[in-house]
Motif scaffolding. Structure first.
Motif, mmCIF file in Angstrom:
data_model
loop_
_atom_site.group_PDB
_atom_site.id
_atom_site.type_symbol
_atom_site.label_atom_id
_atom_site.label_comp_id
_atom_site.label_asym_id
_atom_site.label_seq_id
_atom_site.Cartn_x
_atom_site.Cartn_y
_atom_site.Cartn_z
ATOM 1 N N THR A 26 0.867 -0.988 0.140
ATOM 2 C CA THR A 26 -0.033 0.059 0.109
ATOM 3 C C THR A 26 0.786 1.270 0.058
ATOM 4 N N SER A 28 1.138 5.207 1.256
ATOM 5 C CA SER A 28 0.547 6.207 2.195
ATOM 6 C C SER A 28 1.075 7.790 2.086
ATOM 7 N N HIS A 106 -1.056 -5.151 5.522
ATOM 8 C CA HIS A 106 -0.640 -4.090 4.628
ATOM 9 C C HIS A 106 0.877 -3.732 4.821
ATOM 10 N N ASP A 108 3.154 -1.164 3.910
ATOM 11 C CA ASP A 108 2.726 0.311 3.840
ATOM 12 C C ASP A 108 4.261 1.069 3.211
ATOM 13 N N ARG A 110 5.415 4.890 2.801
ATOM 14 C CA ARG A 110 5.061 6.037 3.051
ATOM 15 C C ARG A 110 5.873 7.034 2.575
#
Length: 159
Positions: A26, A28, A106, A108, A110
């Motif tokens: 994912t 962010s 997830h 993630d 960022r």
């Protein structure tokens, strides 16, 4: 987390696909104001928590692009610009099971952004609310260690 994320990417043919049931990458967006005193948070509709903006890569291997897309979709901001050229932070967190979707991780990636807090915000269907929050007030919004870590790193962003 870097080692776990790297191992996950190596172990799966398409770690960017949301259909990978065990988990997926994912992207962010940690969005701050120019003074680095506030961050833009979303009150996530499904999770019921205040979080940084972001979401699924949906198959896009360019996670910088995915983070920017998600940030724009979830906030309506057009003044977004990268505050850092490289990955800002990594996090792996468990997403609870929901009807039709098993619990999964997830992974993630960022990125840090800067935006103008005077620009009007749009609340997407994924959010209950979007708000600029003083970094010193994150605890009042139920910030977990992951969110607090993003805030602690904020003074190191170039102004």
């Amino acid at each position: 987390m870097r080692e776990r994320l790297s191992a996950f990417v190596v172990a799966h043919a398409d770690p960017f696909a949301r259909t990978l049931a065990v988990g997926h990458l994912t992207a962010s967006a940690w969005i701050v104001d120019a003074a680095r005193t506030r961050a833009l948070l979303t009150h996530h509709r499904k999770l019921g928590r205040w979080l940084q903006l972001g979401g699924h890569a949906d198959g896009d291997p360019d996670l910088r692009r995915a983070a920017l897309r998600e940030a724009r979709e979830e906030s309506g901001l057009r003044s977004l610009r990268f505050a850092c050229d490289r990955i800002y932070d990594l996090d792996i967190h468990r997403i609870p099971a929901r009807p039709g979707e098993p619990a999964h991780d997830h992974y993630d990636v960022r990125f840090a952004f800067e935006a103008d807090p005077g620009e009007p915000l749009v609340v997407s269907a994924e959010s209950k609310e979007v708000a600029w929050v003083r970094l010193t007030a994150l605890a009042e919004y139920g910030a977990d260690e992951s969110l607090l870590r993003l805030a602690r790193k904020t003074p190191r962003l170039a102004g």
